[in-house]
Design a protein around this motif. Sequence first.
Motif, PDB file in Angstrom:
ATOM      1  N   UNK A 190       0.822  -1.206   0.000  1.00  0.00           N
ATOM      2  CA  UNK A 190       0.000   0.000   0.000  1.00  0.00           C
ATOM      3  C   UNK A 190       0.860   1.263   0.000  1.00  0.00           C
ATOM      4  N   UNK A 191       1.989   1.227   0.687  1.00  0.00           N
ATOM      5  CA  UNK A 191       2.840   2.414   0.756  1.00  0.00           C
ATOM      6  C   UNK A 191       3.651   2.630  -0.521  1.00  0.00           C
ATOM      7  N   UNK A 192       3.816   1.608  -1.319  1.00  0.00           N
ATOM      8  CA  UNK A 192       4.592   1.661  -2.561  1.00  0.00           C
ATOM      9  C   UNK A 192       6.037   2.109  -2.316  1.00  0.00           C
ATOM     10  N   UNK A 193       6.548   1.911  -1.115  1.00  0.00           N
ATOM     11  CA  UNK A 193       7.879   2.414  -0.808  1.00  0.00           C
ATOM     12  C   UNK A 193       8.910   1.328  -0.545  1.00  0.00           C
ATOM     13  N   UNK A 194       8.472   0.157  -0.152  1.00  0.00           N
ATOM     14  CA  UNK A 194       9.404  -0.913   0.211  1.00  0.00           C
ATOM     15  C   UNK A 194       9.086  -2.149  -0.618  1.00  0.00           C
ATOM     16  N   UNK A 195      10.080  -2.682  -1.351  1.00  0.00           N
ATOM     17  CA  UNK A 195       9.814  -3.947  -2.044  1.00  0.00           C
ATOM     18  C   UNK A 195       9.679  -5.070  -1.008  1.00  0.00           C
ATOM     19  N   UNK A 196       8.552  -5.749  -1.030  1.00  0.00           N
ATOM     20  CA  UNK A 196       8.255  -6.717   0.018  1.00  0.00           C
ATOM     21  C   UNK A 196       9.027  -8.029  -0.124  1.00  0.00           C
ATOM     22  N   UNK A 197       9.455  -8.404  -1.305  1.00  0.00           N
ATOM     23  CA  UNK A 197      10.091  -9.716  -1.507  1.00  0.00           C
ATOM     24  C   UNK A 197      11.278  -9.931  -0.575  1.00  0.00           C
ATOM     25  N   UNK A 198      12.064  -8.902  -0.331  1.00  0.00           N
ATOM     26  CA  UNK A 198      13.205  -9.019   0.576  1.00  0.00           C
ATOM     27  C   UNK A 198      12.735  -9.320   1.991  1.00  0.00           C
ATOM     28  N   UNK A 199      11.676  -8.660   2.418  1.00  0.00           N
ATOM     29  CA  UNK A 199      11.131  -8.916   3.753  1.00  0.00           C
ATOM     30  C   UNK A 199      10.555 -10.321   3.854  1.00  0.00           C
ATOM     31  N   UNK A 200       9.949 -10.799   2.782  1.00  0.00           N
ATOM     32  CA  UNK A 200       9.412 -12.160   2.769  1.00  0.00           C
ATOM     33  C   UNK A 200      10.527 -13.176   2.969  1.00  0.00           C
ATOM     34  N   UNK A 201      11.608 -13.020   2.235  1.00  0.00           N
ATOM     35  CA  UNK A 201      12.739 -13.941   2.362  1.00  0.00           C
ATOM     36  C   UNK A 201      13.299 -13.888   3.782  1.00  0.00           C
ATOM     37  N   UNK A 202      13.443 -12.690   4.337  1.00  0.00           N
ATOM     38  CA  UNK A 202      13.942 -12.558   5.712  1.00  0.00           C
ATOM     39  C   UNK A 202      13.001 -13.243   6.697  1.00  0.00           C
ATOM     40  N   UNK A 203      11.695 -13.081   6.505  1.00  0.00           N
ATOM     41  CA  UNK A 203      10.722 -13.704   7.407  1.00  0.00           C
ATOM     42  C   UNK A 203      10.803 -15.226   7.329  1.00  0.00           C
ATOM     43  N   UNK A 204      10.961 -15.758   6.139  1.00  0.00           N
ATOM     44  CA  UNK A 204      11.062 -17.214   5.990  1.00  0.00           C
ATOM     45  C   UNK A 204      12.360 -17.720   6.621  1.00  0.00           C
ATOM     46  N   UNK A 205      13.432 -16.972   6.494  1.00  0.00           N
ATOM     47  CA  UNK A 205      14.687 -17.383   7.130  1.00  0.00           C
ATOM     48  C   UNK A 205      14.562 -17.378   8.659  1.00  0.00           C
ATOM     49  N   UNK A 206      13.684 -16.524   9.195  1.00  0.00           N
ATOM     50  CA  UNK A 206      13.461 -16.482  10.642  1.00  0.00           C
ATOM     51  C   UNK A 206      12.615 -17.665  11.114  1.00  0.00           C
ATOM     52  N   UNK A 207      11.741 -18.166  10.256  1.00  0.00           N
ATOM     53  CA  UNK A 207      10.851 -19.277  10.627  1.00  0.00           C
ATOM     54  C   UNK A 207      10.677 -20.198   9.418  1.00  0.00           C
ATOM     55  N   UNK A 208      11.741 -20.921   9.020  1.00  0.00           N
ATOM     56  CA  UNK A 208      11.685 -21.690   7.770  1.00  0.00           C
ATOM     57  C   UNK A 208      10.651 -22.811   7.745  1.00  0.00           C
ATOM     58  N   UNK A 209      10.276 -23.351   8.900  1.00  0.00           N
ATOM     59  CA  UNK A 209       9.285 -24.431   8.887  1.00  0.00           C
ATOM     60  C   UNK A 209       7.880 -23.933   8.575  1.00  0.00           C
ATOM     61  N   UNK A 210       7.650 -22.631   8.677  1.00  0.00           N
ATOM     62  CA  UNK A 210       6.320 -22.074   8.422  1.00  0.00           C
ATOM     63  C   UNK A 210       6.269 -21.317   7.095  1.00  0.00           C
ATOM     64  N   UNK A 211       7.074 -21.732   6.138  1.00  0.00           N
ATOM     65  CA  UNK A 211       7.174 -21.008   4.869  1.00  0.00           C
ATOM     66  C   UNK A 211       5.855 -20.968   4.110  1.00  0.00           C
ATOM     67  N   UNK A 212       5.053 -22.023   4.178  1.00  0.00           N
ATOM     68  CA  UNK A 212       3.776 -22.040   3.451  1.00  0.00           C
ATOM     69  C   UNK A 212       2.811 -21.016   4.056  1.00  0.00           C
ATOM     70  N   UNK A 213       2.678 -21.019   5.368  1.00  0.00           N
ATOM     71  CA  UNK A 213       1.773 -20.070   6.030  1.00  0.00           C
ATOM     72  C   UNK A 213       2.239 -18.631   5.796  1.00  0.00           C
ATOM     73  N   UNK A 214       3.543 -18.418   5.827  1.00  0.00           N
ATOM     74  CA  UNK A 214       4.076 -17.075   5.585  1.00  0.00           C
ATOM     75  C   UNK A 214       3.752 -16.635   4.163  1.00  0.00           C
ATOM     76  N   UNK A 215       3.922 -17.519   3.203  1.00  0.00           N
ATOM     77  CA  UNK A 215       3.616 -17.179   1.804  1.00  0.00           C
ATOM     78  C   UNK A 215       2.120 -16.916   1.619  1.00  0.00           C
ATOM     79  N   UNK A 216       1.271 -17.715   2.239  1.00  0.00           N
ATOM     80  CA  UNK A 216      -0.185 -17.524   2.117  1.00  0.00           C
ATOM     81  C   UNK A 216      -0.621 -16.176   2.693  1.00  0.00           C
ATOM     82  N   UNK A 217      -0.200 -15.890   3.921  1.00  0.00           N
ATOM     83  CA  UNK A 217      -0.569 -14.626   4.547  1.00  0.00           C
ATOM     84  C   UNK A 217       0.026 -13.439   3.790  1.00  0.00           C
TER      85      UNK A 217
END
Length: 194
Positions: free
Chosen positions: A26-53
């Motif tokens: 919504x802010x159009x200021x931060x590319x989210x893909x980098x944050x997604x990868x960081x979030x998955x690295x923080x909780x790799x077993x929940x990668x499907x739920x993270x991707x869905x949300x």
Amino acid sequence: MRTLLRRADSRAFPAVVGIVAFAATLSMSVPFATLLVAAVLMAPRRWVAIALWSSLGAAVGAAMLYLAFHHLGWARLFAAYPDVVRSSAWSDATRWLSAYGVAALFVIAATPLPLTPALMFAGISRLPIAEVVLALSIGKLAKYLLYAWLASRFPERALQRGRRHADALRAMLARAKPSTPAPKAGVPPSREAR
């Protein structure tokens, strides 16, 4: 990043990442893909739920942008975003959306191409909102599932490869070592060796 790191162990972590995806889109200021990868690295077993949300949050944010651009109209859009309208991403998005419609929006949402110019053109072109939301949702889901899967597998494979290299190096060193050390020149052997 700090907010994500503090919540990585929480059951609500995937939903928090989804909220971050919504805000980033919504802010159009931060590319989210980098944050997604960081979030998955923080909780790799929940990668499907993270991707869905994440795909849900990003799709809702993109749909809200579509509606905002839809209500702005051509004149306000050109006045508010002159740099975007003159960019190559704008000309590509307008050409693709004019030729392929919502299918082009799906492809743009599913790839690393910039989505904002396509949303702007889709909004002022008055593409059907239901089709736009569906294309955005499926496109974001496909992209984020792939990114999350790759991120969840990367550390494990890198560590396995590192262990294989370390094991191979140890084996080479073991073969290269002489079984008994040779005495240094000019140094008498120790009493234990006699």
